[in-house]
Design a protein around this motif. Structure first.
Motif, mmCIF file in Angstrom:
data_model
loop_
_atom_site.group_PDB
_atom_site.id
_atom_site.type_symbol
_atom_site.label_atom_id
_atom_site.label_comp_id
_atom_site.label_asym_id
_atom_site.label_seq_id
_atom_site.Cartn_x
_atom_site.Cartn_y
_atom_site.Cartn_z
ATOM 1 N N ALA A 209 36.084 37.933 31.917
ATOM 2 C CA ALA A 209 35.770 37.554 33.289
ATOM 3 C C ALA A 209 34.297 37.165 33.422
ATOM 4 C CB ALA A 209 36.108 38.701 34.242
ATOM 5 N N ALA A 210 33.416 37.930 32.795
ATOM 6 C CA ALA A 210 31.981 37.616 32.836
ATOM 7 C C ALA A 210 31.712 36.255 32.190
ATOM 8 C CB ALA A 210 31.187 38.712 32.138
ATOM 9 N N ARG A 211 32.384 35.979 31.083
ATOM 10 C CA ARG A 211 32.199 34.689 30.412
ATOM 11 C C ARG A 211 32.599 33.543 31.325
ATOM 12 N NH1 ARG A 211 34.833 30.820 28.019
ATOM 13 N NH2 ARG A 211 36.889 31.742 28.410
ATOM 14 N N ARG A 212 33.729 33.701 32.000
ATOM 15 C CA ARG A 212 34.195 32.637 32.890
ATOM 16 C C ARG A 212 33.287 32.467 34.099
ATOM 17 N NH1 ARG A 212 40.020 31.048 32.825
ATOM 18 N NH2 ARG A 212 40.951 31.777 30.877
ATOM 19 N N LEU A 213 32.633 33.551 34.527
ATOM 20 C CA LEU A 213 31.700 33.477 35.649
ATOM 21 C C LEU A 213 30.325 32.970 35.237
ATOM 22 C CD1 LEU A 213 32.389 36.806 37.621
ATOM 23 C CD2 LEU A 213 33.005 34.485 38.319
ATOM 24 N N GLY A 214 30.084 32.881 33.931
ATOM 25 C CA GLY A 214 28.752 32.524 33.456
ATOM 26 C C GLY A 214 27.768 33.673 33.569
ATOM 27 N N LEU A 215 28.274 34.905 33.551
ATOM 28 C CA LEU A 215 27.438 36.100 33.660
ATOM 29 C C LEU A 215 27.170 36.650 32.266
ATOM 30 C CD1 LEU A 215 26.114 38.406 35.300
ATOM 31 C CD2 LEU A 215 28.378 39.454 35.494
ATOM 32 N N HIS A 316 26.591 44.881 45.860
ATOM 33 C CA HIS A 316 25.838 43.735 45.354
ATOM 34 C C HIS A 316 26.542 43.081 44.174
ATOM 35 C CE1 HIS A 316 22.190 44.763 47.717
ATOM 36 N NE2 HIS A 316 22.566 46.020 47.493
ATOM 37 N N ALA A 317 27.638 43.665 43.721
ATOM 38 C CA ALA A 317 28.288 43.218 42.491
ATOM 39 C C ALA A 317 28.864 41.808 42.621
ATOM 40 C CB ALA A 317 29.391 44.189 42.096
ATOM 41 N N LYS A 318 28.820 41.079 41.513
ATOM 42 C CA LYS A 318 29.483 39.779 41.428
ATOM 43 C C LYS A 318 30.897 39.921 40.862
ATOM 44 C CE LYS A 318 25.057 37.550 40.221
ATOM 45 N NZ LYS A 318 24.289 38.805 39.953
ATOM 46 N N LEU A 319 31.130 41.054 40.184
ATOM 47 C CA LEU A 319 32.385 41.269 39.480
ATOM 48 C C LEU A 319 32.809 42.723 39.629
ATOM 49 C CD1 LEU A 319 34.576 40.357 37.392
ATOM 50 C CD2 LEU A 319 32.910 40.866 35.592
ATOM 51 N N VAL A 320 34.055 42.951 40.023
ATOM 52 C CA VAL A 320 34.615 44.297 40.137
ATOM 53 C C VAL A 320 35.729 44.444 39.106
ATOM 54 C CG1 VAL A 320 35.853 45.938 41.602
ATOM 55 C CG2 VAL A 320 34.055 44.493 42.587
ATOM 56 N N LEU A 321 35.624 45.463 38.270
ATOM 57 C CA LEU A 321 36.630 45.742 37.245
ATOM 58 C C LEU A 321 37.313 47.052 37.604
ATOM 59 C CD1 LEU A 321 34.425 44.967 34.094
ATOM 60 C CD2 LEU A 321 35.967 43.401 35.305
ATOM 61 N N ILE A 335 37.614 41.069 52.060
ATOM 62 C CA ILE A 335 36.162 40.938 52.247
ATOM 63 C C ILE A 335 35.484 40.518 50.944
ATOM 64 C CG2 ILE A 335 34.046 42.256 52.713
ATOM 65 C CD1 ILE A 335 35.779 43.917 54.703
ATOM 66 N N LEU A 336 35.888 41.127 49.839
ATOM 67 C CA LEU A 336 35.305 40.762 48.552
ATOM 68 C C LEU A 336 35.606 39.302 48.217
ATOM 69 C CD1 LEU A 336 36.160 43.993 46.528
ATOM 70 C CD2 LEU A 336 33.888 43.282 47.301
ATOM 71 N N ALA A 337 36.823 38.858 48.499
ATOM 72 C CA ALA A 337 37.176 37.455 48.239
ATOM 73 C C ALA A 337 36.331 36.519 49.086
ATOM 74 C CB ALA A 337 38.664 37.236 48.513
ATOM 75 N N GLU A 338 36.143 36.859 50.358
ATOM 76 C CA GLU A 338 35.331 36.025 51.252
ATOM 77 C C GLU A 338 33.881 35.959 50.785
ATOM 78 O OE1 GLU A 338 35.842 37.877 55.016
ATOM 79 O OE2 GLU A 338 37.951 37.244 55.235
ATOM 80 N N ARG A 339 33.398 37.044 50.183
ATOM 81 C CA ARG A 339 32.014 37.093 49.713
ATOM 82 C C ARG A 339 31.850 36.484 48.321
ATOM 83 N NH1 ARG A 339 29.542 42.587 49.451
ATOM 84 N NH2 ARG A 339 27.692 41.293 49.211
ATOM 85 N N GLY A 340 32.952 36.038 47.733
ATOM 86 C CA GLY A 340 32.870 35.421 46.421
ATOM 87 C C GLY A 340 32.765 36.410 45.280
ATOM 88 N N VAL A 341 33.156 37.666 45.523
ATOM 89 C CA VAL A 341 33.142 38.696 44.476
ATOM 90 C C VAL A 341 34.477 38.645 43.743
ATOM 91 C CG1 VAL A 341 32.920 41.156 43.960
ATOM 92 C CG2 VAL A 341 31.604 40.139 45.850
ATOM 93 N N LEU A 342 34.442 38.469 42.436
ATOM 94 C CA LEU A 342 35.672 38.403 41.653
ATOM 95 C C LEU A 342 36.166 39.810 41.339
ATOM 96 C CD1 LEU A 342 37.699 36.609 40.034
ATOM 97 C CD2 LEU A 342 36.235 37.002 38.051
ATOM 98 N N LYS A 398 45.528 28.501 43.542
ATOM 99 C CA LYS A 398 44.323 28.771 44.347
ATOM 100 C C LYS A 398 44.428 30.129 45.044
ATOM 101 C CE LYS A 398 43.017 24.620 43.248
ATOM 102 N NZ LYS A 398 42.087 24.446 42.103
ATOM 103 N N ILE A 399 44.760 31.143 44.265
ATOM 104 C CA ILE A 399 44.921 32.490 44.795
ATOM 105 C C ILE A 399 44.039 33.451 43.998
ATOM 106 C CG2 ILE A 399 47.234 32.186 45.744
ATOM 107 C CD1 ILE A 399 48.395 33.244 43.142
ATOM 108 N N THR A 400 43.904 34.677 44.493
ATOM 109 C CA THR A 400 43.089 35.670 43.803
ATOM 110 C C THR A 400 43.778 36.133 42.527
ATOM 111 O OG1 THR A 400 44.090 37.570 44.927
ATOM 112 C CG2 THR A 400 42.214 36.506 46.025
#
Length: 424
Positions: A209-215, A316-321, A335-342, A398-400
């Motif tokens: 997931a981090a690789r796909r996000l560029g993190l 503040h996270a960009k990614l939740v596992l 809320i996380l989806a709206e904020r762009g948190v994967l 186009k879904i979560t």
């Protein structure tokens, strides 16, 4: 069941209610199989048992136990047993349902089940703990078995408890049945790699997931809630990849160090009664401040319902596992989806444990055991293949990732239900 505990009318804010909402969200993506969706909302079988034991002081104590088999269309039930004072039937129902989805998401030949006893094992002596385990196993023995329902460790249960369960079942059927449980000690048919498997799965899916996000994991800041086998193993693997574990929370408290916590010192202390709060290499902060910690990756690996709407707004996270089962309530998901948190959902993120449990079950039947390197290679391949298929589904519709995971898993479950038909 009473109306309050109806399968389709859960009590407010319960894990079962969260699961039902997750199912409702996936129905539009099931096509013709949607007519079978109600199957997902009703456990196949729910057993409530009395667990009486004689305590060390001669008193007779009674504990309430559960075993729920949610769906077995794709194979025998699979799921852990937890010993916890807050265990409820609705919680076990939800956990069994998540196991159904989880095993289908990684395409294992299992259905979903779960068990539990409402007990605080810390208040029992070792002998009392053994009595509770054996009596519970005897009571649920009418529905478990190597080909019907295979328990495993969960919260507050371990290899020793699985050994007692296996022995009790074996004595009742008149022959050693190692395949009735997984998560056993190695010399009783356990598998190498099982203890670290769930945490490893969190790392493998998180790395992709981090690789796909560029993190970049090198220098990435990670906060971990829950520091048992799942959280601590995932933390170790991320640290080995160059990440910094900046916050850890367990049942004793929260410790934070923005420069990174020393896991070599923290992990041994976390295994003592002092817990993470006893570690001197960081700042002790109130538990609610854990959700405000500056981090790139958040790993909730404790219990369900931890990421609420308010906490989702703060992170503040960009990614939740999701190392735990059901840690994010549906409102927080939105809320996380709206904020762009994967969010990498529990039913794929923490599926490493059940995957290696499957390996253990297979090895028990064949009496041929693999080395740990082979197990890890097989685990990584299954997890990556499953995640990539789910990710492609998410991109297509186009879904979560959560809805995509449910779409993939529920299609497999309901296809099996449809093709098997109804008997009689």
């Amino acid at each position: 069941m009473s109306e309050k505990l109806s399968f389709v009318h859960p009590t407010p804010n319960s894990p079962w209610g969260t699961y039902l909402q997750q199912v409702d969200r996936v129905v539009p993506y099931l096509g013709d199989l949607a007519k079978w969706a109600e199957t997902l909302k009703r456990p196949k079988r729910a057993l409530i048992v009395d667990v009486p034991i004689e305590m060390d002081d001669g008193r007779i104590a009674h504990y309430e136990g559960y075993r729920v088999q949610h769906n077995m269309s794709r194979g025998p039930g699979k799921g852990g047993v937890r010993f916890h004072p807050d265990v409820t039937l609705e919680e076990v129902m939800a956990l069994s349902a998540w196991m159904t989805v989880k095993t289908a998401a990684v395409n294992l030949p299992y259905g979903g089940a779960k068990g539990g006893i409402r007990v605080d094992p810390k208040k029992l002596s070792l002998k009392e703990l053994e009595k509770v385990t054996r009596r519970y196993t005897s009571e649920i023995g009418i529905i478990i078995g190597p080909h019907t329902d295979i328990p495993a460790p969960d919260v507050n249960t371990n290899g020793q408890i699985m050994a007692w369960m296996m022995d009790t079942y074996s004595m009742n059927v008149g022959g050693t049945a190692t395949g009735v449980v997984t998560g056993k000690p190695l010399h009783l048919g356990g598998s190498l790699g099982r203890v670290k498997a769930t945490g490893r799965g969190v790392f493998v899916t998180g790395r992709e997931a981090a690789r796909r996000l560029g993190l970049d994991l090198r220098g990435a800041r990670i906060a971990v809630q829950g520091f048992g086998n799942v959280g601590s193993v995932a933390a170790e693997l991320f640290a080995e990849a160059g990440a910094k574990i900046v916050a850890v929370q367990d049942h004793t408290g929260t410790v934070v160090n923005e420069n990174g916590l020393d896991l070599e010192k923290l992990i041994p202390i976390s295994r003592t009664p002092a817990g993470a709060a006893g570690f001197e290499g960081g700042d002790k902060v109130p538990n609610e401040q854990f959700w405000d910690v500056a981090c790139d990756i958040l790993i909730p690996a404790a219990l369900e319902g931890q990421i609420t709407a308010e906490r989702a707004k703060k992170t503040h996270a960009k990614l939740v596992l999701e190392g735990a089962n059901g840690p994010t309530v549906p409102e927080a998901d939105d809320i996380l989806a709206e904020r762009g948190v994967l969010v990498v959902p529990d039913v794929i993120c923490n599926a490493g444990g059940v995957t290696v449990s499957y390996f253990e079950w297979v090895q028990d039947f064949s009496s041929f055991f693999w080395d740990e390197d082979e197990i890890n290679v097989r685990l990584d391949r299954i997890m990556m293949n499953a995640l990539n298929h789910i990710w492609d589904t998410a991109d297509k519709h186009k879904i979560t990732l959560r809805t995509a995971t449910y779409a993939v898993a529920c299609e497999r479950i309901l296809m099996a239900r449809q093709e098997r038909g109804l008997y009689p």
